[in-house]
Design a protein around this motif. Structure first.
Motif, short mmCIF file in Angstrom:
data_model
loop_
_atom_site.label_atom_id
_atom_site.label_comp_id
_atom_site.label_asym_id
_atom_site.label_seq_id
_atom_site.Cartn_x
_atom_site.Cartn_y
_atom_site.Cartn_z
N HIS A 1 -35.90 21.39 21.89
CA HIS A 1 -35.80 20.73 23.19
C HIS A 1 -35.05 21.60 24.19
O HIS A 1 -35.43 21.66 25.36
CB HIS A 1 -35.11 19.37 23.06
N VAL A 2 -34.01 22.28 23.73
CA VAL A 2 -33.27 23.19 24.61
C VAL A 2 -34.17 24.33 25.06
O VAL A 2 -34.23 24.66 26.25
CB VAL A 2 -31.99 23.72 23.93
N ARG A 3 -34.90 24.89 24.13
CA ARG A 3 -35.81 26.00 24.47
C ARG A 3 -36.88 25.57 25.46
O ARG A 3 -37.29 26.35 26.31
CB ARG A 3 -36.47 26.55 23.21
N ASN A 4 -37.33 24.33 25.33
CA ASN A 4 -38.37 23.81 26.23
C ASN A 4 -37.81 23.11 27.46
O ASN A 4 -38.57 22.59 28.28
CB ASN A 4 -39.28 22.84 25.45
N LYS A 5 -36.49 23.08 27.57
CA LYS A 5 -35.79 22.46 28.70
C LYS A 5 -36.13 20.98 28.84
O LYS A 5 -36.26 20.44 29.94
CB LYS A 5 -36.06 23.22 30.00
N THR A 6 -36.27 20.31 27.69
CA THR A 6 -36.50 18.86 27.69
C THR A 6 -35.34 18.11 27.04
O THR A 6 -35.45 16.93 26.74
CB THR A 6 -37.81 18.52 26.93
N ASP A 7 -34.23 18.81 26.83
CA ASP A 7 -33.05 18.21 26.22
C ASP A 7 -32.26 17.42 27.26
O ASP A 7 -32.53 17.50 28.46
CB ASP A 7 -32.16 19.30 25.61
N ARG A 8 -31.27 16.68 26.81
CA ARG A 8 -30.47 15.84 27.71
C ARG A 8 -29.72 16.65 28.75
O ARG A 8 -29.53 16.20 29.87
CB ARG A 8 -29.50 14.98 26.91
N TYR A 9 -29.29 17.85 28.40
CA TYR A 9 -28.52 18.66 29.35
C TYR A 9 -29.40 19.18 30.49
O TYR A 9 -29.03 19.10 31.65
CB TYR A 9 -27.83 19.82 28.64
N ASN A 10 -30.58 19.70 30.15
CA ASN A 10 -31.48 20.19 31.18
C ASN A 10 -32.01 19.05 32.05
O ASN A 10 -32.20 19.23 33.26
CB ASN A 10 -32.64 20.98 30.56
N LEU A 11 -32.24 17.90 31.45
CA LEU A 11 -32.67 16.75 32.24
C LEU A 11 -31.57 16.32 33.22
O LEU A 11 -31.84 15.99 34.38
CB LEU A 11 -33.07 15.58 31.33
#
Length: 69
Positions: free
Chosen positions: A3-13
């Motif tokens: 999710h971090v690599r795809n920028k779909t994690d809570r932080y990137n959101l």
């Protein structure tokens, strides 16, 4: 980690939300900047943890949905 690599994690959101709120004039630029710094630091911590231990931190791995009542 994916999710971090795809920028779909809570932080990137959250980072995207801060930018949208700033552009819409809902939060001041200084507040958005401070929040972005905080969550960018969280992403860096997450990356370092993954590199060191090869798995997500416990706060991610063991997270469970809880219903607010």
């Amino acid at each position: 980690d994916m999710h971090v690599r795809n920028k779909t994690d809570r932080y990137n959101l959250a980072l995207e939300t801060f930018s949208l709120l700033e552009r819409a004039g809902r939060i001041p630029s200084g507040t958005a900047s401070n929040l972005r710094k905080k969550y960018e630091a969280k992403l860096a911590e997450h990356k370092n943890y993954i590199q060191q231990f090869g798995d997500d931190p416990d706060e991610i791995t063991n997270w469970q949905w809880t219903r607010n009542s």
